[in-house]
Design a protein around this motif. Structure first.
Motif, mmCIF file in Angstrom:
data_model
loop_
_atom_site.group_PDB
_atom_site.id
_atom_site.type_symbol
_atom_site.label_atom_id
_atom_site.label_comp_id
_atom_site.label_asym_id
_atom_site.label_seq_id
_atom_site.Cartn_x
_atom_site.Cartn_y
_atom_site.Cartn_z
ATOM 1 N N PHE A 103 6.697 1.009 -6.179
ATOM 2 C CA PHE A 103 7.735 0.042 -6.046
ATOM 3 C C PHE A 103 7.712 -1.071 -4.974
ATOM 4 C CE2 PHE A 103 12.699 -0.316 -5.327
ATOM 5 C CZ PHE A 103 12.536 -1.027 -6.813
ATOM 6 N N LEU A 104 8.295 -0.880 -4.159
ATOM 7 C CA LEU A 104 8.518 -1.937 -3.099
ATOM 8 C C LEU A 104 7.393 -1.781 -1.972
ATOM 9 C CD1 LEU A 104 12.206 -2.975 -2.852
ATOM 10 C CD2 LEU A 104 10.393 -3.964 -4.242
ATOM 11 N N PHE A 105 6.664 -0.406 -1.868
ATOM 12 C CA PHE A 105 6.317 -0.094 -0.733
ATOM 13 C C PHE A 105 4.903 -1.002 -0.576
ATOM 14 C CE2 PHE A 105 2.732 2.310 1.335
ATOM 15 C CZ PHE A 105 3.386 2.759 2.640
ATOM 16 N N ARG A 106 4.081 -1.209 -1.352
ATOM 17 C CA ARG A 106 2.885 -1.856 -1.356
ATOM 18 C C ARG A 106 2.907 -3.117 -2.502
ATOM 19 N NH1 ARG A 106 -0.616 1.554 -0.720
ATOM 20 N NH2 ARG A 106 -0.828 1.384 1.573
ATOM 21 N N GLN A 107 3.219 -4.425 -2.124
ATOM 22 C CA GLN A 107 3.235 -5.343 -2.957
ATOM 23 C C GLN A 107 2.128 -6.467 -2.533
ATOM 24 O OE1 GLN A 107 7.666 -6.773 -3.552
ATOM 25 N NE2 GLN A 107 7.906 -5.519 -1.343
ATOM 26 N N THR A 120 4.467 -6.851 17.357
ATOM 27 C CA THR A 120 5.396 -6.124 16.592
ATOM 28 C C THR A 120 5.571 -6.714 15.094
ATOM 29 O OG1 THR A 120 7.664 -6.702 16.993
ATOM 30 C CG2 THR A 120 6.513 -5.267 18.691
ATOM 31 N N SER A 121 4.811 -6.059 14.086
ATOM 32 C CA SER A 121 4.754 -6.573 12.782
ATOM 33 C C SER A 121 5.234 -5.568 11.862
ATOM 34 C CB SER A 121 3.567 -6.933 12.647
ATOM 35 O OG SER A 121 3.377 -7.509 11.139
ATOM 36 N N GLY A 122 6.330 -5.754 11.329
ATOM 37 C CA GLY A 122 6.946 -5.067 10.074
ATOM 38 C C GLY A 122 7.463 -5.714 8.868
ATOM 39 N N GLY A 123 8.058 -5.196 7.869
ATOM 40 C CA GLY A 123 8.298 -5.962 6.866
ATOM 41 C C GLY A 123 9.639 -5.757 6.118
ATOM 42 N N GLU A 173 3.329 -9.811 -3.041
ATOM 43 C CA GLU A 173 3.937 -10.897 -2.319
ATOM 44 C C GLU A 173 5.122 -10.100 -1.689
ATOM 45 O OE1 GLU A 173 5.669 -14.352 -4.652
ATOM 46 O OE2 GLU A 173 7.160 -14.485 -3.273
ATOM 47 N N PHE A 174 5.344 -10.278 -0.239
ATOM 48 C CA PHE A 174 6.205 -9.670 0.475
ATOM 49 C C PHE A 174 6.502 -10.416 1.638
ATOM 50 C CE2 PHE A 174 3.014 -8.156 3.791
ATOM 51 C CZ PHE A 174 1.934 -8.135 2.897
ATOM 52 N N GLU A 175 7.523 -9.792 2.367
ATOM 53 C CA GLU A 175 8.240 -10.844 3.677
ATOM 54 C C GLU A 175 7.756 -9.977 5.007
ATOM 55 O OE1 GLU A 175 11.538 -13.816 3.947
ATOM 56 O OE2 GLU A 175 12.086 -11.738 3.673
ATOM 57 N N GLU A 207 6.133 -0.103 10.432
ATOM 58 C CA GLU A 207 5.990 -1.434 11.363
ATOM 59 C C GLU A 207 4.587 -0.955 12.221
ATOM 60 O OE1 GLU A 207 8.914 -3.674 12.971
ATOM 61 O OE2 GLU A 207 7.900 -3.772 14.828
ATOM 62 N N GLY A 208 3.864 -2.010 12.652
ATOM 63 C CA GLY A 208 2.880 -1.817 13.363
ATOM 64 C C GLY A 208 2.992 -2.309 14.845
ATOM 65 N N ILE A 209 2.792 -1.910 15.907
ATOM 66 C CA ILE A 209 2.616 -2.240 17.047
ATOM 67 C C ILE A 209 1.257 -2.455 17.606
ATOM 68 C CG2 ILE A 209 3.781 -1.972 19.533
ATOM 69 C CD1 ILE A 209 5.801 -1.697 17.206
HETATM 70 N N1 GAP Z 1 0.114 -9.382 11.607
HETATM 71 C C1 GAP Z 1 -0.096 -7.950 11.434
HETATM 72 C C2 GAP Z 1 0.250 -7.200 10.112
HETATM 73 O O1 GAP Z 1 0.006 -7.975 9.253
HETATM 74 P P1 GAP Z 1 -0.020 -5.214 8.764
HETATM 75 O O2 GAP Z 1 -0.021 -3.583 9.497
HETATM 76 O O3 GAP Z 1 -0.930 -5.438 7.848
HETATM 77 O O4 GAP Z 1 -0.090 -6.103 10.253
HETATM 78 C C3 GAP Z 1 2.576 -5.396 9.040
HETATM 79 O O5 GAP Z 1 1.498 -5.410 8.240
HETATM 80 C C4 GAP Z 1 3.852 -4.754 8.056
HETATM 81 O O6 GAP Z 1 4.012 -5.708 7.067
HETATM 82 C C5 GAP Z 1 3.522 -3.361 7.656
HETATM 83 O O7 GAP Z 1 3.959 -2.571 8.596
HETATM 84 C C6 GAP Z 1 4.578 -3.458 6.585
HETATM 85 O O8 GAP Z 1 5.866 -3.249 6.990
HETATM 86 C C7 GAP Z 1 4.269 -4.830 5.941
HETATM 87 N N2 GAP Z 1 3.371 -4.711 4.939
HETATM 88 C C8 GAP Z 1 1.982 -4.952 5.004
HETATM 89 N N3 GAP Z 1 1.250 -4.756 3.754
HETATM 90 C C9 GAP Z 1 2.364 -4.734 2.663
HETATM 91 C C10 GAP Z 1 2.465 -4.846 1.535
HETATM 92 N N4 GAP Z 1 1.444 -4.990 0.750
HETATM 93 N N5 GAP Z 1 3.773 -4.714 0.889
HETATM 94 C C11 GAP Z 1 4.722 -4.671 1.564
HETATM 95 N N6 GAP Z 1 4.879 -4.684 3.030
HETATM 96 C C12 GAP Z 1 3.791 -4.683 3.591
#
Ligand code: GAP
Length: 462
Positions: free
Chosen positions: A201-205, A318-321, A207-209, A279-281
């Motif tokens: 589902f939305l976990f790995r997309q 700190t990078s999350g989605g 196009e995402f934000e 999220e990644g730190i």
């Molecule tokens: N700037 C660092 C960076 O982009 P990342 O761990 O690749 O690091 C950060 O991505 C966050 O982006 C992830 O923790 C996740 O929340 C979100 N994310 C990454 N790839 C994603 C995907 N294919 N679909 C949805 N969310 C994604």
């Protein structure tokens, strides 16, 4: 319920199947598969009327707690398309790759880092046992072209991580905002990745934000700020969850680190997918500013106004989605509560945090064919709409309407009944406890705003 402190329920429930969430999300207007009438595009979704409200609330809360309540953090909104050299400098053209193998027999494709250890060792397909091909590199960057005349178009990329704009704008932001190190820049924005195995589902997309903070520090202060933001982001997520025990921090092993990171922790959430990154730190050190200085020729070093020391700032990221937050919050909020009355269907509830819930109040006239009740309920709904998202609902029995609102996470239902016509009081029913109180209509707007619109400030300062 205290705002943004989560409920942190001790009782653990069985993991929610993703199909249940995807089905509710489509049925009730949270999420639709993109281009569905053409068969869809794997890993790309659209958000419906409730989805867009939930996303906006999630974004607003993040922005408020990261930008608007920190005096040394500011925000930007960068473009999706940048100069193509950005992605050479960032290392994405060379390093942003997944290693893939194909099954020679059933033709299934796998990321090598997702293969179970025994299949990796024996070089066999987890599905059919067939032999796997040699690993190949697959770059995740999505290409696009800028320019109008065929042949003169320049190839560039849709950004593979949103944060690059922050490094590109770093010097402009610093000088135009008169900021001194330590300071941070935040952004929420779309990113694109040609994920080989989009799914869940939305976990790995594709196009995402993403939402990013890049925090610029003196190298000697790096550890302190890394620890500070790691802790703070963990607490932030915990504050919006029902199940705080499903959250953990995990350090990356050296072979997991992204090409830009010297150290990294993931904030992970446990669902039916197991423990997965939320999220990644990242300890990005001086990788980004040094590389952009080198590739662009522009000196991005910083001179301390007091000591005159010149150095390239180091970066805590700190990078999350937004999408992953949306997805994990739905998984965390979903519950099917057995109904005490025999023969009744379970109550499906989204225990979304009230400040994030898409609709704050539903106004329900007891009967839809009574003109006086309808007039009073409509007036109340219009009054509430000035402050919050209110929904007017007059179809079906009150019980059915409560159920409908529970299923989309509406924290309060307000019923206008015959007593309202006499004394201007209404019944206010709370979603989680189902407790009901009676309030005068003049008390309702402040009561609802206090319980559904207030964010609580983080008790610390960067
Ligand atoms: N700037 C660092 C960076 O982009 P990342 O761990 O690749 O690091 C950060 O991505 C966050 O982006 C992830 O923790 C996740 O929340 C979100 N994310 C990454 N790839 C994603 C995907 N294919 N679909 C949805 N969310 C994604």
């Amino acid at each position: 319920m205290p705002q943004t402190e989560g409920r942190n329920l001790a009782v653990d429930t069985a993991p929610v199947p993703i199909e249940k969430i995807a089905s509710l999300a489509k049925r009730r207007g949270f999420v639709y598969p993109n281009s569905e009438i053409y068969g869809g595009v794997s890993g790309i979704y659209d958000f419906g009327p409730l989805g867009v409200e939930l996303r906006n609330n999630i974004r607003r809360y993040w922005w408020w707690s990261m930008v608007q309540t920190n005096d040394n953090v500011v925000g930007i909104e960068g473009a999706i398309i940048t100069h193509p050299r950005v992605w050479e400098a960032s290392g994405h053209v060379d390093n942003f790759v997944d290693r893939l193998v194909d099954c020679k027999n059933c033709k299934r494709r796998y990321r090598i880092d997702h293969l179970p250890p025994e299949n990796l060792e024996q070089n066999t397909c987890p599905e059919c046992g067939g032999e796997l091909t040699e690993p190949r590199n697959f770059n995740l960057m999505m290409e696009t072209y800028v320019g109008v005349i065929e042949g003169d178009k320049a190839k560039t990329y849709l950004r593979g991580e949103a944060c690059q704009n922050i490094y590109l704008d770093y010097d402009n932001v610093r000088s135009s905002s008169r900021l001194q190190i330590p300071f941070g820049i935040c952004q929420i924005g779309k990113a694109f990745r040609n994920e080989v195995t989009p799914g869940n589902f939305l976990f790995r997309q594709r196009e995402f934000e993403q939402w990013d903070l890049q925090f610029f520090v003196h190298p000697s202060e790096m550890q302190r700020w890394f620890d500070y933001w790691k802790h703070r982001r963990f607490e932030w997520y915990k504050g919006i969850l029902n199940h705080g025990d499903r959250l953990r921090l995990r350090a990356h092993a050296p072979d997991e680190l992204a090409h830009y990171a010297k150290q990294a922790f993931d904030i992970e959430y446990r669902s039916i997918l197991g423990w997965q990154e939320w999220e990644g730190i990242h300890w990005r050190q001086d990788w980004d500013l040094s590389r952009h200085s080198q590739y662009s020729g522009k000196d991005l070093s910083y001179t301390d106004p007091a000591t005159k020391e010149k150095y390239v700032p180091w970066i805590v990221e700190t990078s999350g989605g937004v999408d992953r937050t949306f997805f994990f919050l739905l998984l965390d909020a979903y519950e099917e509560e057995p109904d005490a009355a025999a023969g009744k269907e379970p109550r499906t509830v989204l225990h979304l945090h009230p400040t994030l819930a898409p609709i704050k109040a539903a106004v329900l006239p007891l009967q839809k064919n009574n003109a006086e009740l309808v007039t009073a309920a409509t007036a109340l709904h219009k009054r509430l709409q000035r402050q919050m998202v209110s929904q007017y609902d007059d179809s079906g029995s009150i019980g059915r309407r409560y159920r409908r609102q529970d299923e989309i996470g509406t924290p309060y239902c307000v019923t206008v009944d015959f007593q309202t016509l006499e004394d201007q009081t209404v019944t206010v029913r709370e979603r989680d406890s189902m407790d009901q109180i009676r309030l005068h209509v003049s008390e309702l707007p402040p009561y609802l705003s206090e319980h559904t619109l207030q964010f609580s400030a983080y008790d610390g300062d960067s």
